[in-house]
Write an enzyme that holds these catalytic residues in place. Structure first.
Site, short mmCIF file in Angstrom:
data_model
loop_
_atom_site.label_atom_id
_atom_site.label_comp_id
_atom_site.label_asym_id
_atom_site.label_seq_id
_atom_site.Cartn_x
_atom_site.Cartn_y
_atom_site.Cartn_z
N LYS A 211 0.82 -1.26 -0.09
CA LYS A 211 -0.02 -0.04 -0.06
C LYS A 211 0.87 1.11 -0.10
CE LYS A 211 -4.32 -1.92 1.13
NZ LYS A 211 -5.32 -2.14 2.20
N ARG A 250 -2.99 -10.20 4.69
CA ARG A 250 -3.23 -10.61 3.46
C ARG A 250 -2.20 -9.81 2.60
NH1 ARG A 250 -5.41 -7.20 -0.51
NH2 ARG A 250 -6.99 -8.38 -2.13
N1 PMM Z 1 -6.94 -4.07 0.57
C1 PMM Z 1 -7.40 -4.28 -0.83
C2 PMM Z 1 -8.03 -5.22 -1.35
N2 PMM Z 1 -8.85 -6.13 -0.52
N3 PMM Z 1 -9.25 -6.83 1.66
C3 PMM Z 1 -9.29 -6.67 3.14
N4 PMM Z 1 -9.65 -7.60 4.11
N5 PMM Z 1 -8.26 -5.75 3.81
C4 PMM Z 1 -7.59 -5.06 2.95
O1 PMM Z 1 -6.71 -3.93 3.45
C5 PMM Z 1 -7.86 -5.17 1.37
C6 PMM Z 1 -8.53 -5.96 1.09
C7 PMM Z 1 -6.52 -3.30 -1.64
O2 PMM Z 1 -5.52 -3.98 -2.34
P1 PMM Z 1 -5.37 -4.76 -3.84
O3 PMM Z 1 -5.76 -3.69 -4.69
O4 PMM Z 1 -3.82 -5.15 -3.99
O5 PMM Z 1 -6.07 -5.90 -3.76
#
Ligand code: PMM
Length: 274
Positions: A211, A250
């Site tokens: 992030k 995650r």
């Molecule tokens: N962040 C993203 C997507 N899904 N799910 C949870 N539970 N927590 C998060 O912080 C989260 C998520 C954004 O990241 P990506 O675009 O790389 O999937």
């Protein structure tokens, strides 16, 4: 023995995710990527068909289903523990029917009023994240007087709402939603206050992987800071989160976090042996 923090590996089946740029868009490639993450030690693969990066536009429901369900079927067919990253009840319903064991909803049930009913009907595990609106508006809603107090209060409200809809307490995992209507300062405050999130009494998941707030500290130090260069910083967050006893992290790069969590686990066990 202290239970180990789990590693949830990200399989984005999207052409526009900020961190891996749609690299895994093709179904077969997404499935192969999911397998690789499992080989690297992922406990869960998190399949998502809709990008949530700041400013992203929504994907039509049909397209989200077409992206996600074949990957869920292929992964669960091989015995993998699969979660699905979706804000839509219809996608959650189809994914659970296809064998997914967990729904990861970054909107905490706010984006789709039918979500709690689907979860209650299936009895599936549910990651409930803190959220204040879709990607197009969330940056403007990153306004807090006391971020931890407000996030805890808003998470508690969501827990009450979904429990009232028939979701059991043991289905729920909480996530402070780093980067969702939060700037870097808010994210660091929430990480520093992780014990307070845990004190709500539910398992906690942390999603810091690649992030922007990690990119910012790298850039300030003059280091490479683009998303692909944030995996070591992500692994550091995984180690520290594991030391605090979170349920899962995650992450995009599974191997680094698996090692980081091994270290944290050995350390915690030595402490507990005292
Ligand atoms: N962040 C993203 C997507 N899904 N799910 C949870 N539970 N927590 C998060 O912080 C989260 C998520 C954004 O990241 P990506 O675009 O790389 O999937």
């Amino acid at each position: 023995m202290t239970s180990r923090t789990l590693v949830m590996g990200v399989v984005n089946v999207t052409p526009d995710s900020f961190s891996d740029g749609g690299q895994w868009f093709e179904t077969d490639v997404a499935i192969a990527h999911g397998r690789t993450l499992l080989e690297q030690g992922a406990d869960i693969v998190d399949v998502g068909g809709e990008s949530t990066r700041p400013g992203a536009e929504r994907v039509p429901e049909r397209e989200e289903l077409d992206r996600v369900i074949p990957v869920v079927e292929a992964m669960t067919g091989r015995g993998a523990q699969v979660s699905v990253d979706t804000m839509r009840a219809a996608v959650a319903d189809a994914a659970l029917a296809a064998g997914a064991g967990l729904i990861n909803d970054v909107s905490g049930g706010l984006a789709d009023p039918d979500m709690p009913g689907v979860l209650a009907a299936h009895g599936a595990r549910y990651v409930l994240s803190h959220w204040r609106g879709h990607s197009d508006v969330m940056t403007g809603r990153a306004v807090y007087t006391d971020v931890t107090a407000e996030v805890l209060a808003e998470l508690s409200d969501r827990v009450r709402a979904i429990r009232a809809a028939g979701v059991r307490a043991d289905q729920i995992v909480l996530d402070p939603g780093l980067g969702f209507a939060k700037n870097a300062k808010h994210n660091w405050r929430l990480l520093a206050d992780l014990d307070q999130v845990k004190a709500l009494g539910y398992p906690v998941l942390i999603g810091a992987s690649r992030k922007r707030f990690l990119g910012q500290i790298l850039a300030e130090a003059g280091a490479e800071s683009l998303p692909a260069f944030r995996d070591r910083a992500t692994a550091a967050v995984s180690a520290l989160a594991a030391a605090k006893g979170v349920w899962a992290v995650r992450v995009h790069d599974v191997a680094g976090s698996v090692d980081a969590i091994r270290v944290a686990q050995a350390w915690r066990e030595a402490e507990n042996e005292r």
